[in-house]
Scaffold this active site. Structure first.
Site, PDB file in Angstrom:
ATOM      1  N   MET A  52       0.832  -1.198   0.000  1.00 42.08           N
ATOM      2  CA  MET A  52       0.000   0.000   0.000  1.00 42.08           C
ATOM      3  C   MET A  52       0.871   1.255   0.000  1.00 42.08           C
ATOM      4  SD  MET A  52      -3.009   1.197   2.645  1.00 42.08           S
ATOM      5  CE  MET A  52      -4.064  -0.221   2.339  1.00 42.08           C
TER       6      MET A  52
ATOM      7  N   TRP B 184       2.412   1.664  -3.357  1.00 37.53           N
ATOM      8  CA  TRP B 184       1.385   2.066  -4.318  1.00 37.53           C
ATOM      9  C   TRP B 184       1.256   3.588  -4.367  1.00 37.53           C
ATOM     10  CZ3 TRP B 184      -3.558   4.256  -2.928  1.00 37.53           C
ATOM     11  CH2 TRP B 184      -4.376   4.508  -4.033  1.00 37.53           C
ATOM     12  N   HIS B 185       1.405   4.250  -3.222  1.00 37.21           N
ATOM     13  CA  HIS B 185       1.329   5.705  -3.216  1.00 37.21           C
ATOM     14  C   HIS B 185       2.531   6.333  -3.911  1.00 37.21           C
ATOM     15  CE1 HIS B 185      -1.654   5.088   0.098  1.00 37.21           C
ATOM     16  NE2 HIS B 185      -2.202   6.145  -0.476  1.00 37.21           N
ATOM     17  N   GLY B 186       3.671   5.637  -3.916  1.00 35.16           N
ATOM     18  CA  GLY B 186       4.861   6.159  -4.571  1.00 35.16           C
ATOM     19  C   GLY B 186       6.113   5.533  -3.973  1.00 35.16           C
TER      20      GLY B 186
END
Length: 393
Positions: A326, A329-331
């Site tokens: 997670m 996934w944001h960066g």
């Protein structure tokens, strides 16, 4: 044009929405409503994806996703696909193929800085359409999806109200809404709820989030004392909620107006009594997606194969896997990775303390303890958002 970012977008959106309202109030349902929904999506995609290169990228990704889903479904239903080992190999290959474009986009900043490559892929909403594709592949693997029609899959994957900010829907649920024949009264209820969500979105994003940013957050971004950082933690947390919840309210509201009952994304997250409760209330479609498709599958597979002697080890490693992914996934920036690991540590710590509390009674029950739990949980969450903001890095 970014969805829900300015009033020009809402003006253009009236073109597909007004006829959709008339169709709903006249009781027109079935394939006519589905075709109008598909037209609406194509029309809005033409506005959202400008310049044309972005539209070509989104179109290419969709065709790639459909080919993956189509051929995997055909293989799943073939004689070879009924053999466990063959199915497993092709299943993992389909997952890798579905995730690969998003991975290239997420790794692109690192690749550019290292001088390796610059990814030509990267359009608005690629994360959310990837989740929809991967979820469909997993449900085909589980035997839950027997057919995927081209136009239905197009409407699902590129559904414009939820394209850029979610919530993340599931194909079977979405398809059920498309095929449902709404009566005039049922659609009237959808319309009323949809308008309510849209007005809530205006309140959250264009009033509350705007005022927080203008009168507090913008100033705090220029001051870097300890006291300012402490104040920034609270300010940024509430700004993040109202801005993101505003986007989600718009997405849900417009979906309802189109006759699609898109799932909720937020449920009063700042009254959570523990970190597990928080993730059942914050960005729910994403957290439930990760829970169902990553965490639970890892834990169940570990138990089936007896990977660990201690049953809690698989759960804790599952949290690390879930929140690690997670975060990435944001960066790939450091704050996102640390944010993911931080929440994994919170989940593991709370689970351990909850089990110990049954024996040692560290905390009790009642209004006082509930209030204290809400305050403590909120501050752990706020500190997580401070990490997420990048201010500490």
């Amino acid at each position: 044009m970014t969805p829900y970012e300015n009033f020009a977008f809402f003006s253009w959106m009236l073109i597909p929405l007004v006829p959709a309202i008339f169709l709903g109030l006249l009781g027109v349902s079935g394939r006519v409503r589905t075709l109008w929904l598909i037209f609406s999506t194509i029309f809005m995609l033409g506005l959202i994806y400008r310049p044309a290169t972005s539209l070509l990228q989104a179109t290419g990704f969709f065709l790639w996703a459909y080919l993956i889903v189509h051929f995997f479904l055909r293989f799943r239903q073939s004689e070879k696909g009924k053999q466990v080992q063959n199915l497993k190999r092709v299943y993992y290959l389909a997952l890798v193929a579905a995730i690969l474009p998003l991975v290239l986009v997420k790794l692109n900043p690192l690749a550019v800085s290292w001088g390796i490559w610059k990814s030509p892929i990267g359009f608005l909403g690629i994360s959310y359409v990837t989740f929809r594709t991967v979820g469909t592949v997993i449900e085909i693997r589980d035997g839950l999806i027997k057919e995927v029609k081209f136009l239905d899959f197009l409407a699902f994957v590129l559904f414009f109200p939820t394209l850029s900010s979610g919530p993340i829907d599931r194909y079977r649920r979405f398809l059920g809404d498309i095929e449902k024949k709404l009566t005039r009264k049922e659609y009237g209820d959808y319309l009323a709820d949809g308008i309510d969500y849209v007005f809530r979105g205006f309140l959250y994003k264009f009033v509350i989030a705007y005022l927080i940013n203008k009168h507090s957050l913008a100033w705090l971004n220029t001051v870097h004392t300890g006291a300012a950082t402490f104040q920034y933690m609270y300010t940024y947390s509430f700004y993040l909620f109202f801005d993101f919840a505003g986007y989600s309210a718009f997405a849900v509201g417009v979906s309802y107006i189109l006759g699609i009952k898109t799932p909720e994304n937020f449920n009063k997250p700042f009254i959570s009594k523990n970190i597990k409760d928080f993730w059942n209330r914050w960005h729910m479609s994403l957290s439930f997606w990760f829970r169902d498709y990553i965490y639970m599958r890892f834990v169940l597979d570990s138990a089936k194969k007896k990977r660990f002697k201690n049953k809690y080890t698989s759960a804790y490693l599952g949290y690390l896997l879930l929140f690690g992914i997670m975060g990435i996934w944001h960066g790939t920036a450091l704050q996102y990775i640390v944010y993911g690991l931080y929440h994994a540590a919170l989940m593991v710590s709370y689970d351990w303390l909850e089990r110990k509390n049954k024996i040692h009674k560290f905390w009790g029950t009642g209004k006082f303890w509930d209030g204290l739990a809400i305050v403590v949980t909120a501050h752990f969450v706020f500190f997580g958002f401070l990490i997420f903001s990048g201010r500490l890095f």
